[in-house]
Design a protein around this motif. Structure first.
Motif, mmCIF file in Angstrom:
data_model
loop_
_atom_site.group_PDB
_atom_site.id
_atom_site.type_symbol
_atom_site.label_atom_id
_atom_site.label_comp_id
_atom_site.label_asym_id
_atom_site.label_seq_id
_atom_site.Cartn_x
_atom_site.Cartn_y
_atom_site.Cartn_z
ATOM 1 N N TYR A 204 0.841 -1.204 0.000
ATOM 2 C CA TYR A 204 0.000 0.000 0.000
ATOM 3 C C TYR A 204 0.874 1.250 0.000
ATOM 4 N N PRO A 206 1.218 5.744 -0.599
ATOM 5 C CA PRO A 206 0.481 6.980 -0.306
ATOM 6 C C PRO A 206 -0.320 7.499 -1.491
ATOM 7 N N PRO A 209 -4.918 5.981 -1.668
ATOM 8 C CA PRO A 209 -5.693 5.699 -0.454
ATOM 9 C C PRO A 209 -6.649 4.532 -0.710
ATOM 10 N N PHE A 237 0.878 6.301 3.768
ATOM 11 C CA PHE A 237 -0.397 5.740 3.305
ATOM 12 C C PHE A 237 -1.540 6.164 4.221
ATOM 13 N N THR A 238 -2.712 6.348 3.616
ATOM 14 C CA THR A 238 -3.912 6.669 4.409
ATOM 15 C C THR A 238 -5.089 5.816 3.957
ATOM 16 N N PHE A 239 -5.957 5.528 4.898
ATOM 17 C CA PHE A 239 -7.253 4.981 4.533
ATOM 18 C C PHE A 239 -8.128 6.129 4.022
ATOM 19 N N GLU A 240 -9.042 5.818 3.141
ATOM 20 C CA GLU A 240 -9.910 6.849 2.565
ATOM 21 C C GLU A 240 -10.607 7.644 3.657
ATOM 22 N N GLN A 244 -2.881 11.331 7.419
ATOM 23 C CA GLN A 244 -1.674 10.554 7.671
ATOM 24 C C GLN A 244 -1.441 10.419 9.172
#
Length: 386
Positions: A204, A206, A209, A237-240, A244
């Motif tokens: 995963y 960045p 997302p 990386f971020t979840f939707e 961050q």
């Protein structure tokens, strides 16, 4: 004879000292070279010392040593401090400033150049590229990245093999890499994969997302297929719909870190699997046993080329590695304006590599260096009947 100040800034790499040695080898015989200690802080506080025979030899002994032998670190380089730095350089009569660094360093050098001109002080400024994140613009890649990528690929594979042996005890490992806002390092973790069953099973970055539900589905599918899931995630990386994860803020600069631990908690709570998160840590940028010979060679070369720029009178330029469009790997070292580097900002992982990792690994292969011996694929066993 010119007076030249030389420094290192930002996070070190395993080959940053090779660039310094390459520069000094091309300058010290005909110039007076001052070592700037501890990056920009040394400029502001006038912590510089002339490199004489004994100190020069000490620096040259660091060609194959990680870290930044002059001291680097991160320092809030405000406009007021930049003015102080120019005044210190002017007081010493220094003609040329050369710094080894990444995006922030190139932007700082450009601003210093403009400020010196406004202060009616003629200052030659040259930048030498380095970064493990590979997010520096106007260059095909930066010295330091290939060695870090080699380390990440080797380590991710080894951790996955360890998990393979422990599948009856734990099922999921989530490995966090450096990279800030760019996924170059994280995606390199799959460079040594030979089949789908090899880890990492999911990577995963960045630039993409992802919904937490999709992440959980990915983990479940890998555990069902292979009895385990090795996950690699970039620190940025971020979840939707989320921000961050920051470990802390130091001198106004966010320090990313902790997304793997957050993902570990989600897997444990939502799937009930045994899961462990790990951070690859500072070995990504300091593991000399994993250094790419090509990376080391190029690091020295960009330093030597910067020395040529100094001698020829070029200014406001960064040494750039430009890959030639040939079957065999070849490249040119060319000067690019610091203003262009600053304007283009962070160089993110392009869509074409995210969507086609095999193409990325073909691009990566010549700079990662000598081949790494392959491991046998995981043995696939049929399910016993009762």
């Amino acid at each position: 004879m010119r007076k030249i100040a030389v420094g290192q800034a930002g996070g070190p790499t395993a080959v940053i000292n090779a660039s310094l040695v390459g520069l000094l080898d091309g300058l010290y015989e005909t110039n007076t070279v001052y070592a700037v200690m501890n990056g920009y802080q040394g400029l502001v506080e006038d912590d510089m010392e002339p490199l004489e025979e004994h100190s020069l030899e000490w620096v040259q002994q660091h060609k194959l040593v990680p870290g930044a032998c002059l001291g680097s670190g991160r320092y809030p380089f405000t406009n007021e401090r930049m003015q102080q730095a120019v005044e210190q350089l002017k007081r010493r009569g220094i003609d040329t400033l050369v710094f080894i660094g990444g995006n922030g360093t190139m932007a700082a050098l450009q601003r210093l150049s403009v400020l010196a001109e406004e202060m009616h002080y003629k200052l030659q400024v040259i930048g030498i590229p380095k970064t493990v994140d590979n997010d520096l613009s106007c260059t095909d890649h930066a010295p330091g990245f290939a060695s870090a990528a080699r380390y990440v690929a080797m380590t991710a594979r080894d951790i996955s093999k360890d998990l393979e042996a422990m599948r009856n005890f734990e099922q999921v490992r989530i490995i966090e890499t450096m990279g800030r806002n760019a996924g170059w390092l994280a995606l390199s973790s799959g460079y040594l994969k030979t089949c789908d069953c090899d880890g990492p099973h999911h990577i995963y970055v960045p630039e993409r997302p992802l919904a937490a539900s999709q992440f959980l589905s990915d983990v479940q599918s890998s555990v069902q297929a292979f009895g385990m899931a090795t996950i690699v995630v970039s620190e940025g990386f971020t979840f939707e719909g989320t921000a961050q994860v920051e470990r802390e803020v130091v001198q106004g600069r966010p320090v990313l870190g902790g997304i793997a631990a957050q993902m570990e908690a989600i897997v444990r709570e939502q799937l009930g699997l045994t899961v462990r998160s790990e951070n690859m840590g500072m070995h990504q940028r300091s593991a000399m046993y994993a250094v790419s010979e090509q990376d080391l060679h190029e690091a020295y070369e960009v330093g030597a080329k910067a020395a040529e720029y100094v001698t020829s009178g070029l200014s406001n330029r960064m040494v750039s590695i430009q890959r030639r469009d040939t079957i065999e790997y070849n490249y040119d070292l060319v000067p690019v304006p610091l203003e262009d580097v600053m304007r283009e900002g962070e160089r993110l992982l392009p869509d074409i590599f995210i969507e086609d990792p095999a193409r990325y690994y073909t691009w990566l292969q010549p700079i990662v260096g000598e081949p790494v011996p392959a491991y046998p694929a995981m043995r696939r066993r049929s399910v016993r009947s009762s």
